[in-house]
Motif scaffolding. Sequence first.
Motif, PDB file in Angstrom:
ATOM      1  N   CYS A   1       0.976  -1.068  -0.022  1.00 22.96           N
ATOM      2  CA  CYS A   1      -0.077   0.027   0.139  1.00 22.96           C
ATOM      3  C   CYS A   1       0.577   1.251  -0.033  1.00 22.96           C
ATOM      4  N   LEU A   2       1.943   1.331   0.660  1.00 24.14           N
ATOM      5  CA  LEU A   2       2.826   2.381   0.785  1.00 24.14           C
ATOM      6  C   LEU A   2       3.535   2.734  -0.398  1.00 24.14           C
ATOM      7  N   LEU A   3       3.596   1.664  -1.291  1.00 23.50           N
ATOM      8  CA  LEU A   3       4.026   2.101  -2.755  1.00 23.50           C
ATOM      9  C   LEU A   3       3.312   3.248  -3.226  1.00 23.50           C
ATOM     10  N   CYS A   4       2.130   3.481  -3.165  1.00 20.04           N
ATOM     11  CA  CYS A   4       1.441   4.614  -3.679  1.00 20.04           C
ATOM     12  C   CYS A   4       0.692   5.566  -2.622  1.00 20.04           C
ATOM     13  N   HIS A   5       0.409   5.071  -1.460  1.00 17.97           N
ATOM     14  CA  HIS A   5      -0.330   5.871  -0.474  1.00 17.97           C
ATOM     15  C   HIS A   5       0.909   6.219   0.509  1.00 17.97           C
ATOM     16  N   ALA A   6       0.340   7.487   1.116  1.00 15.10           N
ATOM     17  CA  ALA A   6       1.152   7.715   2.575  1.00 15.10           C
ATOM     18  C   ALA A   6       0.044   7.308   3.625  1.00 15.10           C
ATOM     19  N   ALA A   7       0.651   6.945   4.741  1.00 16.67           N
ATOM     20  CA  ALA A   7      -0.401   6.642   5.920  1.00 16.67           C
ATOM     21  C   ALA A   7       0.415   6.767   6.953  1.00 16.67           C
ATOM     22  N   PRO A   8      -0.483   7.038   8.235  1.00 16.02           N
ATOM     23  CA  PRO A   8       0.098   7.405   9.468  1.00 16.02           C
ATOM     24  C   PRO A   8       0.670   6.201  10.133  1.00 16.02           C
ATOM     25  N   ILE A   9       1.794   5.804   9.541  1.00 14.65           N
ATOM     26  CA  ILE A   9       2.722   4.634   9.996  1.00 14.65           C
ATOM     27  C   ILE A   9       4.182   5.335   9.836  1.00 14.65           C
ATOM     28  N   PRO A  10       4.504   6.108  10.945  1.00 17.72           N
ATOM     29  CA  PRO A  10       5.855   6.949  11.008  1.00 17.72           C
ATOM     30  C   PRO A  10       6.976   6.346  10.899  1.00 17.72           C
ATOM     31  N   GLU A  11       7.109   4.954  11.291  1.00 23.54           N
ATOM     32  CA  GLU A  11       8.154   4.256  11.017  1.00 23.54           C
ATOM     33  C   GLU A  11       8.733   3.649   9.730  1.00 23.54           C
ATOM     34  N   GLU A  12       7.669   3.675   8.781  1.00 24.34           N
ATOM     35  CA  GLU A  12       7.793   3.201   7.619  1.00 24.34           C
ATOM     36  C   GLU A  12       8.350   4.505   6.519  1.00 24.34           C
ATOM     37  N   ARG A  13       9.557   4.447   6.115  1.00 22.22           N
ATOM     38  CA  ARG A  13       9.937   5.533   5.269  1.00 22.22           C
ATOM     39  C   ARG A  13       9.363   5.002   3.719  1.00 22.22           C
ATOM     40  N   PHE A  14       9.717   6.433   2.973  1.00 19.28           N
ATOM     41  CA  PHE A  14       9.634   6.312   1.586  1.00 19.28           C
ATOM     42  C   PHE A  14       8.013   5.903   1.218  1.00 19.28           C
ATOM     43  N   GLN A  15       7.226   6.766   1.807  1.00 18.14           N
ATOM     44  CA  GLN A  15       5.713   6.632   1.438  1.00 18.14           C
ATOM     45  C   GLN A  15       5.272   7.159   0.313  1.00 18.14           C
ATOM     46  N   GLY A  16       4.146   6.647  -0.537  1.00 25.32           N
ATOM     47  CA  GLY A  16       3.906   7.038  -1.921  1.00 25.32           C
ATOM     48  C   GLY A  16       3.317   8.392  -1.743  1.00 25.32           C
ATOM     49  N   GLU A  17       3.181   9.052  -3.200  1.00 26.00           N
ATOM     50  CA  GLU A  17       2.466  10.141  -3.236  1.00 26.00           C
ATOM     51  C   GLU A  17       1.808  10.190  -4.647  1.00 26.00           C
ATOM     52  N   LEU A  18       1.625   8.872  -5.037  1.00 28.06           N
ATOM     53  CA  LEU A  18       0.398   8.710  -6.244  1.00 28.06           C
ATOM     54  C   LEU A  18      -0.986   8.750  -6.084  1.00 28.06           C
ATOM     55  N   ALA A  19      -1.245   8.235  -4.797  1.00 28.88           N
ATOM     56  CA  ALA A  19      -2.665   7.996  -4.513  1.00 28.88           C
ATOM     57  C   ALA A  19      -2.861   8.723  -3.035  1.00 28.88           C
ATOM     58  N   PRO A  20      -4.221   8.848  -2.759  1.00 23.29           N
ATOM     59  CA  PRO A  20      -4.693   9.605  -1.591  1.00 23.29           C
ATOM     60  C   PRO A  20      -4.105   9.241  -0.311  1.00 23.29           C
ATOM     61  N   ASP A  21      -3.590  10.264   0.436  1.00 17.99           N
ATOM     62  CA  ASP A  21      -3.216   9.766   1.825  1.00 17.99           C
ATOM     63  C   ASP A  21      -4.308   9.110   2.840  1.00 17.99           C
ATOM     64  N   LEU A  22      -3.841   8.075   3.333  1.00 19.08           N
ATOM     65  CA  LEU A  22      -4.749   7.323   4.136  1.00 19.08           C
ATOM     66  C   LEU A  22      -5.243   7.583   5.550  1.00 19.08           C
ATOM     67  N   ALA A  23      -4.343   8.817   5.850  1.00 18.09           N
ATOM     68  CA  ALA A  23      -4.893   9.550   7.185  1.00 18.09           C
ATOM     69  C   ALA A  23      -6.350   9.987   6.993  1.00 18.09           C
ATOM     70  N   GLY A  24      -6.981   9.601   8.032  1.00 17.69           N
ATOM     71  CA  GLY A  24      -8.405  10.194   8.309  1.00 17.69           C
ATOM     72  C   GLY A  24      -9.489   9.771   7.153  1.00 17.69           C
ATOM     73  N   VAL A  25      -8.922   8.195   6.401  1.00 19.56           N
ATOM     74  CA  VAL A  25     -10.022   7.765   5.404  1.00 19.56           C
ATOM     75  C   VAL A  25     -11.157   7.091   6.206  1.00 19.56           C
ATOM     76  N   GLY A  26     -10.970   6.743   7.632  1.00 20.32           N
ATOM     77  CA  GLY A  26     -11.996   6.098   8.204  1.00 20.32           C
ATOM     78  C   GLY A  26     -13.106   7.010   8.457  1.00 20.32           C
TER      79      GLY A  26
END
Length: 146
Positions: free
Chosen positions: A59-84
Motif C-alpha cells: 500500500c505504501l508504494l502509492c499511499h502515505a499513511a500514519p505509519i511513521p516508522e515506514e520511510r519512503f511512502q507514496g504520493e501517487l494516491a490519496p493519503d490514508l490519514a483520516g480515511v475512516g
Amino acid sequence: MRRAVVAGLLAVACAAPAAAQELVSYAVQGDGIMQPLAGLRGDPQRGRAIVASRQQGLCLLCHAAPIPEERFQGELAPDLAGVGARYSEAQLRLRVADPRRLNPATIMPGFHAPQQAPRVGSAWAGKPILSAQQVEDVVAWLATLR
C-alpha cells in the motif's frame, strides 16, 4: 513514467506466491460491500501490518499513511490519514477488494478480485492478492483512521 513504474511493481506483486488465495464471492451494493467477506471480523493490528508490509499489501508504494516508522511512502494516491472518517466500512471494503468497480481506470489493484494483469503467473491468475481475512483486517485498520 511514474505510472509505468508502479504498474510494473504491481505486476510483480500480483505474481508473488502470497497471492495464491481463494476468491470468495461478495455482493456490491451501491459504492460498497455491506457484509464482511466470508462473514469474517477484521483485526486492526494485523491490518496495519499488511498496509505497512513491503511484501504483502504494498500500500505504501502509492499511499502515505500514519505509519511513521515506514520511510519512503507514496504520493501517487490519496493519503490514508483520516480515511475512516471519509468512508464507511462498506465503502472501504469495496475500495480494497475491487476499486475498479468504482473507477475502471484506477492503477490500484483489486486486492480481492481476480487478477488479470499481463505478468501474473498462471498459478495465480484469477486469484486475489489478499485473502478475505486480510482484506477484513485492512478494512478494520483503515476504519480506525479518523
